[in-house]
Design a protein around this motif. Structure first.
Motif, mmCIF file in Angstrom:
data_model
loop_
_atom_site.group_PDB
_atom_site.id
_atom_site.type_symbol
_atom_site.label_atom_id
_atom_site.label_comp_id
_atom_site.label_asym_id
_atom_site.label_seq_id
_atom_site.Cartn_x
_atom_site.Cartn_y
_atom_site.Cartn_z
ATOM 1 N N ALA A 1 -3.644 -50.781 47.254
ATOM 2 C CA ALA A 1 -3.326 -49.541 48.017
ATOM 3 C C ALA A 1 -2.338 -49.893 48.938
ATOM 4 N N TYR A 2 -1.868 -50.913 49.479
ATOM 5 C CA TYR A 2 -1.030 -51.336 50.309
ATOM 6 C C TYR A 2 0.337 -51.835 49.507
ATOM 7 N N PRO A 3 1.597 -51.589 50.113
ATOM 8 C CA PRO A 3 1.963 -50.815 51.132
ATOM 9 C C PRO A 3 2.020 -49.172 50.791
ATOM 10 N N ASN A 4 1.521 -49.003 49.468
ATOM 11 C CA ASN A 4 1.622 -47.687 49.054
ATOM 12 C C ASN A 4 3.079 -47.363 48.678
ATOM 13 N N ILE A 5 3.969 -48.501 48.176
ATOM 14 C CA ILE A 5 5.322 -48.303 47.802
ATOM 15 C C ILE A 5 5.357 -48.999 46.780
ATOM 16 N N ARG A 6 5.994 -48.725 45.631
ATOM 17 C CA ARG A 6 6.425 -49.316 44.421
ATOM 18 C C ARG A 6 7.553 -50.503 44.549
ATOM 19 N N LEU A 7 6.945 -51.630 44.746
ATOM 20 C CA LEU A 7 8.008 -52.431 45.044
ATOM 21 C C LEU A 7 8.895 -52.976 43.950
#
Ligand SMILES: Cc1cc2nc3c(=O)[nH]c(=O)nc-3n(C[C@H](O)[C@H](O)[C@H](O)COP(=O)(O)OP(=O)(O)OC[C@H]3O[C@@H](n4cnc5c(N)ncnc54)[C@H](O)[C@@H]3O)c2cc1C
Length: 553
Positions: free
Chosen positions: A547-553
């Protein structure tokens, strides 16, 4: 609340109203309806506040912005809407000072000062009935150059003419706000269940009958019978109607993916600051140049936002990329040179679908959503018993709950009962002597304050658990959260997964990923209470870390 008991009641009872969606709008509507004496069911397909209601910017808008649009009705509504939270859950909200710096280009200081002055006159009753004076929203004022510089020493001074200060509200913990209204509904007899998906709204001869549901945990399907349905499914609401009843009944609505992010330093301990972004507000009557972004202190962090992008996709297909966050950082750094935010400073991104204005997918200067959508489908499409509520701002959820329940009563052919609204506190909102909490925590003021901020008078319930099991009186690594809060969440607030506890019942993971040790401690407590196997524990830990950082890296 016990899930097994809720499931049994949902299968065997006929309800007056079935509320679909456990975000802030569904929670407030279930509270209002149950307090008016209706037989209420509230179901949520994932966890309470797992949609936009946990993802927002935490501001309680008092409507000063709508002066810009010449919309006094909306200013007045916003004042009532904001005050609802200060009266029903005072421990979970605070006044928030916001500074708008002014420059020798753009909107002049006198014009903003006039706006603040008019607003304060229109909002004279903004604190009526709010008991604690420290929760009162003060009036605004005009600031000199020196005042602005003192508050934000790194601000761009070139052409700075001063600024204005006004106040709005801020939520301390949006998820606990939702859960507190859910608990209030529960205490007033509503039957409540999470991880229960309404797969189809049922209708016969133009009359709503309830909904088919799927228990997402057991896979079981059954029917909930109800004389009316209040569809508060947020970004899913129109799709649910479309799939259940066909497009003729589905409202024509637009959504944007709103986004913000949190950085792990405080740009200011006290004041929020408005920063000029690069897009404009096409609905503004007074052209004030670029739209504002905000940098806002929240706990020991700074919240930065908000950005809007029109989205037509299903909520499940919406996401945010690292590249987008980097573009946002560039824009806000350009508006406030001293900020110098780096991507590595971001602990979590928050984003979700929000009702929006009519825009094309590629428009730059976007028109915001102005009003919540409230439809009594009997009036508009001859479908009796269905009411849809899609909220535009979390701030308006209390006000809109009253209107939605009025429509439900109309759909049920019963005379309109008196609105409950902010006439009684919600769960935990009753005033208490905080020293009672402190004395039970051996004088640990920080833990006592954290407990009070999240639960208000309900802190006593957590302390009762800690009293029975002293080993739960310890705090979770790197936090001021008691282990007893985890047991409390499971036993009384329908938390079934690690993400429910860490992200939405306690403040452990609101601001970023907790430490490895904290995650293990939480998982161990949950595993013990819920008899998890090692495999279940590990899959819960994985789900949480993902669930972290809630960004598609
Ligand atoms: C980045 C961002 C910043 C924002 N900032 C602010 C702000 O500062 N102040 C403010 O007032 N507002 C703000 N908003 C807007 C605010 O978040 C929303 O208006 C509000 O949260 C919407 O609440 P909701 O209950 O309608 O939707 P949601 O919170 O999305 O809840 C809908 C719920 O319905 C459930 N659901 C869907 N389908 C089904 C089904 N079939 N069966 C059962 N359950 C179902 C979903 O799982 C979900 O939990 C912001 C939004 C975002 C994204």
């Amino acid at each position: 609340m016990k899930r097994s008991e809720s499931l049994q009641a949902l299968e065997t009872t006929e309800f007056d109203v079935l509320v679909i969606g456990g975000g802030i709008f569904g929670a407030c509507a279930a509270r209002e309806a149950s307090k008016r004496g209706l037989k209420v069911a509230l179901i949520e397909k994932r966890d309470f506040a797992s949609g936009s209601s946990s993802q927002h910017f935490k501001m309680l808008h008092g409507g000063i912005r709508y002066l810009q649009h010449g919309d006094l009705v909306r200013v007045r509504e916003s004042i009532d809407a904001r005050r609802f939270f200060f009266k029903t859950l005072p421990h979970l909200v605070d006044p928030l000072p916001i500074i708008i710096p002014t420059y020798n280009v753009g909107t002049p200081r006198w014009m903003l000062a006039a706006g603040v002055f008019v607003y304060d006159a229109v909002a004279l009753d903004r604190n009526w009935g709010v008991q604690a004076s420290e929760k009162h929203i003060p009036g605004g004022k005009v600031l000199s150059k020196a005042d602005v510089f003192e508050a934000f020493p790194e601000i761009d001074q070139q052409g700075l003419t001063g600024g204005v200060l006004f106040y709005d509200g801020q939520m301390y913990n949006p998820c606990r706000i939702v859960v507190s209204y859910v608990r209030d509904a529960d205490e007033n007899g509503a039957v409540i269940c999470n991880y229960l998906n309404a797969t189809k709204i049922l209708e016969e001869n133009g009359l709503v009958q309830g909904a088919e549901v799927l228990d997402e945990l057991s896979g079981k399907r059954f029917t909930i019978r109800s004389k009316s349905v209040l569809n508060a499914a947020g970004g899913w609401a129109h799709r649910l109607i479309n799939e259940s009843l066909g497009s003729a009944h589905s409202p024509n609505v637009n959504f944007s993916r709103d986004a913000c992010f949190l950085v792990k330093r405080q740009i200011s301990k006290r004041n929020a600051v408005a920063v000029l972004g690069q897009s404009k507000d096409p609905d503004a009557l007074v052209s004030r140049g670029a739209r504002h972004l905000f940098v806002v202190p929240w706990r020991e962090y700074s919240l930065v936002g908000v950005w809007h992008v029109v989205k037509k996709e299903k909520p499940e297909d919406v996401y945010i990329t690292r590249q987008e966050i980097e573009t946002f950082i560039e824009e806000v750094n350009a508006g406030y040179k001293g900020l110098n935010i780096q991507f590595e400073d971001v602990t979590i991104s928050n984003w979700g679908l929000t009702l929006f204005g009519e825009n094309t997918e590629d428009s730059k200067d976007l028109s915001y959503g102005k009003r919540s959508v409230l439809i009594n489908h009997a009036k508009e499409q001859g479908l009796k018993g269905l009411v849809t509520l899609i909220g535009v701002r979390a701030t308006t959820s209390g006000v809109m709950a009253v209107q939605a329940v009025n429509e439900v009563e109309a759909a049920l052919n019963i005379s309109k009962s008196k609105a409950v609204f902010d006439s009684t506190p919600a769960w935990g909102g009753t005033a208490i002597d905080k020293s009672v909490i402190l004395s039970q925590l051996d004088g640990n003021a920080v833990v006592a304050d954290t407990l009070y901020r999240n639960y208000g008078a309900g802190a006593q319930d957590v302390l009762a658990i800690a009293g029975r099991r002293p080993e739960l009186k310890k705090t979770i690594d790197g936090t001021h959260v008691l282990a007893a809060e985890i047991v409390h969440a499971i036993e009384t607030e329908l938390a079934v997964k690690l993400v429910d506890v860490v992200l939405r019942r306690t403040e452990i993971g609101n601001a970023g990923c907790p430490s490895e040790q904290a995650i293990t401690q939480c998982a161990d407590v949950m595993a013990q209470v819920l008899n998890w196997t090692e495999e279940e524990k590990l899959s819960n830990i994985k789900e949480l870390k993902d669930a972290y950082p809630n960004i598609r890296l």
